[in-house]
Design a protein around this motif. Structure first.
Motif, PDB file in Angstrom:
ATOM      1  N   LEU A   2       2.196  -1.297   0.761  1.00  0.00           N
ATOM      2  CA  LEU A   2       2.518  -0.736  -0.552  1.00  0.00           C
ATOM      3  C   LEU A   2       1.261  -0.502  -1.386  1.00  0.00           C
ATOM      4  N   ASN A   3       0.290  -1.390  -1.257  1.00  0.00           N
ATOM      5  CA  ASN A   3      -0.921  -1.231  -2.060  1.00  0.00           C
ATOM      6  C   ASN A   3      -1.898  -0.221  -1.475  1.00  0.00           C
ATOM      7  N   LEU A   4      -1.801   0.021  -0.178  1.00  0.00           N
ATOM      8  CA  LEU A   4      -2.736   0.963   0.435  1.00  0.00           C
ATOM      9  C   LEU A   4      -2.195   2.386   0.416  1.00  0.00           C
ATOM     10  N   LYS A   5      -0.995   2.565   0.933  1.00  0.00           N
ATOM     11  CA  LYS A   5      -0.505   3.917   1.144  1.00  0.00           C
ATOM     12  C   LYS A   5       0.813   4.195   0.443  1.00  0.00           C
ATOM     13  N   GLY A   6       1.595   3.136   0.211  1.00  0.00           N
ATOM     14  CA  GLY A   6       2.971   3.383  -0.232  1.00  0.00           C
ATOM     15  C   GLY A   6       3.185   3.171  -1.712  1.00  0.00           C
ATOM     16  N   ALA A   7       2.194   3.548  -2.533  1.00  0.00           N
ATOM     17  CA  ALA A   7       2.301   3.269  -3.973  1.00  0.00           C
ATOM     18  C   ALA A   7       3.613   3.776  -4.563  1.00  0.00           C
ATOM     19  N   LYS A   8       4.129   4.876  -4.012  1.00  0.00           N
ATOM     20  CA  LYS A   8       5.332   5.430  -4.632  1.00  0.00           C
ATOM     21  C   LYS A   8       6.587   4.617  -4.305  1.00  0.00           C
TER      22      LYS A   8
END
Ligand SMILES: Nc1ncnc2c1ncn2[C@@H]1O[C@H](COP(=O)(O)OP(=O)(O)OP(=O)(O)O)[C@@H](O)[C@H]1O
Ligand SMILES: [Mg+2]
Lengths: 259, 358
Positions: free
Chosen positions: A85-91
């Protein structure tokens, strides 16, 4: 001057209040727990009684076993999720955040019954089903603990540096990400552990025996024994907390980044 | 100078590389050719796409279209960890949980390099960046400059095909910055390593690079040797971005001349197409303006508004009606007698000027 004296008053007031509310009962309870038969003399009688009760060791072992499993499962589940979530999946983060808060919103009774019904039947019949409940109820806390730790390091740059130097994703996670968020991992683990040990409602609703349900039953037979139980749990919890805090402090020191 | 690297120097080529972020064109058909062992600086204003270009080369970002070649081999699909490119990031990027030594050997461990070779390489790198005494320190025990030197050592330890530096010095103070950029250049020359150096500091770019590429809006406006870039800028943007430039209002006259202040000056060949009577800006460097006699019919009068002493040279800002402040730099001796508020006469000394649309 006024500020100084008001600060002094505030501090002394809080010392007095905490002494009255916290220290005195605790000291009194400890003294009581060492009282002998019919309140005469001092001995370890109540503690010995406690240890000789049916199911003492067994429930303690069960609880510790379940708590360790819950801590481990939680990390296996949440560390990769939070890193993603913190690297790529912020949305997706707000959605996952919301899902993780649900256990705080849903009444425990509906959570217990609802989840139990949907649990695979192999699990339904073993105490290990509790592990999943413990993981669920600690999600709101582990989400925050891991998220804070991840936000504190510049995760993206570290991961990119690692990839740039030729490391695989596996190496990057093991050698860079996990060590940099050690403190968050420790507190997530600790929170899950603590919540699992203390969990009563779900365990009792589903008719399993753990240390928390055992204390309630055992304590009903002997008032001095019940006091000994609470002192025993209290000291045990403090000891566990200290051990974990020592570990996480040691790792924190290494992680502190000079700004 | 002897080359110490085991690896042959590589070429690096970007062909029509574009990168869109939604509607933002971070890179717009960028072409770039770096020769073996060359240090090219990418210079440009904030947001012009420098970092994006570097990240595409490193494989940390993918191009929307276009190709990337290293030694004529297409690299588009090569994952970042297989590219053998050493990168130094703008922000501090050392692994906080590892010591200086462990940071430097990180790439070597990932490559499963033999421990004895690894130790040798670490020693060599520590020597290279003069940090032998910090081998066992953790990053938080180092100064910013030391941290960036470790980052450089870490990037160089893997003997990369290409060294990528993204404003590695921007977080450091001026003194340290100058010193480390010289260190970087000497190490780079010594190893003969092909290098792309991103900066928005034109002095830094000029000081360190074999060639400087000036970027604007995701494209390369001009790439040239520092001296050519300064003396022969191809576009007004380059002229004003590299070094200082005055923009003085002017009007096009016939026969490729432009009327600026009281002078008629030739415009450069490529600008001669502007129609007569068109209002333009003339671009003139401060050192191409000289003091003149008041009686010279070509001279212009103004008032000294700014005077800043810079050692052998002094910078003057002259207020002239109808133009922005005109800057010139003249030998300090010559302007000693002028004070702020004094009347002063000057003229443009260049034979030919560059113009741009207003
Ligand atoms: N991940 C991203 N998502 C959306 N837009 C981006 C992203 N990365 C860069 N951009 C945009 O692309 C453009 C170029 O960005 P880039 O970081 O390459 O600029 P830069 O030249 O390195 O600037 P600076 O000197 O400020 O570092 C900018 O307009 C930026 O907003
Ligand atoms: Mg940038």
């Amino acid at each position: 001057m006024i500020q100084k004296s008001s600060k002094f008053i505030l501090i002394s007031a809080s010392v007095i209040v905490s002494t009255l509310l916290f220290v005195i009962p605790l000291v009194a309870a400890s003294i009581y727990s060492f009282k002998g038969n019919q309140g005469k003399g001092y001995s370890f009688a109540n503690y010995l009684w406690l240890m000789h009760q049916d199911g003492f060791f067994q429930s303690l072992v069960t609880t510790l076993k379940l708590a360790i499993l819950a801590g481990a499962l939680n990390l296996i589940l949440m560390v990769p999720t939070m890193v993603f979530l913190n690297l790529k999946g912020a949305k997706f983060k707000p959605l996952v955040d919301f899902l993780c808060i649900l256990p705080l919103i849903i009444p425990v009774v509906s959570l217990a019954i609802g989840a139990q019904v949907s649990m695979p039947s192999i699990l339904q019949n073993t105490e290990y089903e509790l592990v999943f409940f413990y993981v669920v109820i600690s999600l709101p806390f582990t989400f925050r603990a891991l998220d804070n730790a991840l936000q504190a390091v510049s995760l993206n740059t570290l991961v990119e540096a690692s990839r740039n130097l030729g490391a695989t994703w596996f190496r990057t996670i093991v050698k860079v990400i996990v060590p940099s968020i050690k403190s968050g991992i420790f507190s997530a683990m600790f929170l899950t552990f603590a919540l699992s040990i203390g969990e009563y409602t779900i365990t009792s609703l589903l008719h399993w025996d753990t240390f928390s349900t055992w204390t309630v039953v055992a304590g009903q037979q002997n008032i001095l024994g019940a006091i000994a139980i609470s002192i025993f749990s209290f000291v045990g919890a403090i000891a566990l907390l200290t051990i974990i805090a020592l570990f996480s402090n040691k790792s924190k020191k290494l992680i502190e980044v000079k700004e | 100078m002897t080359k110490e690297s085991l690896r042959e120097s590589s070429t690096l080529e970007l062909v029509k590389v574009s990168r869109n972020f939604g509607s933002v064109k971070a890179l717009d058909r960028l072409n770039l050719n770096v020769k073996p062992g060359e240090l090219v600086a990418l210079l440009g204003p904030s947001g012009c796409g420098k970092t994006t270009a570097l990240r595409i080369v490193a494989g940390l970002e993918s191009a929307t279209s276009g190709d990337l070649f290293v030694n004529q081999v297409r690299y588009n699909e090569t994952p970042a960890n297989m590219r053998d490119m050493g990168m130094v990031f703008q922000s501090y990027s050392l692994f906080p949980n590892l010591t200086v030594t462990e940071n430097i050997e990180y790439g070597l461990r990932a490559r499963k390099v033999d421990p004895s070779l690894r130790a040798k390489q670490v020693t060599k790198m520590l020597e290279l960046v003069a940090l032998g005494n910090k081998a066992k320190s953790f990053p938080h025990q180092l100064s910013g400059g030391q941290q960036q030197r470790v980052a450089l050592a870490r990037a160089l330890a893997i003997e990369p095909r290409v060294l990528l530096l993204d404003e590695p010095l921007s977080a450091l103070d001026a003194q340290v910055r100058k010193q480390i950029r010289e260190e970087i250049r000497s190490i780079q020359l010594n190893l003969g390593i092909t290098t792309l150096f991103v900066t928005h500091d034109q002095e830094e770019a000029m000081a360190i690079a074999d060639r400087v590429g000036v970027m604007n809006h995701g494209r390369l406006e001009q790439i040239d040797k520092p001296t050519s870039l300064y003396n022969d800028p191809r576009t007004p943007f380059v002229a004003s971005f590299v070094g200082q430039a005055n923009k003085i209002p002017a009007t096009m006259r016939n026969k490729g001349k432009v009327q600026v202040l009281n002078q008629k000056i030739n415009v450069s060949e490529k600008d001669s197409h502007f129609p007569e009577g068109k209002n333009l800006n003339v671009i003139v460097r401060p050192e191409s303006i000289e003091l003149a006699s008041e009686n010279d019919p070509e001279s212009t009068n103004g008032l000294v508004a700014i005077k800043s002493f810079l050692g052998p040279l002094t910078k003057l800002g002259i207020a002239v009606e109808g133009t922005p402040l005109i800057h010139l730099s003249i030998s300090s001796k010559e302007v000693r007698k002028f004070n702020i508020g004094d009347k002063i006469s000057f003229k443009i000394s260049s034979e030919e000027v560059m113009v741009e649309n207003v």
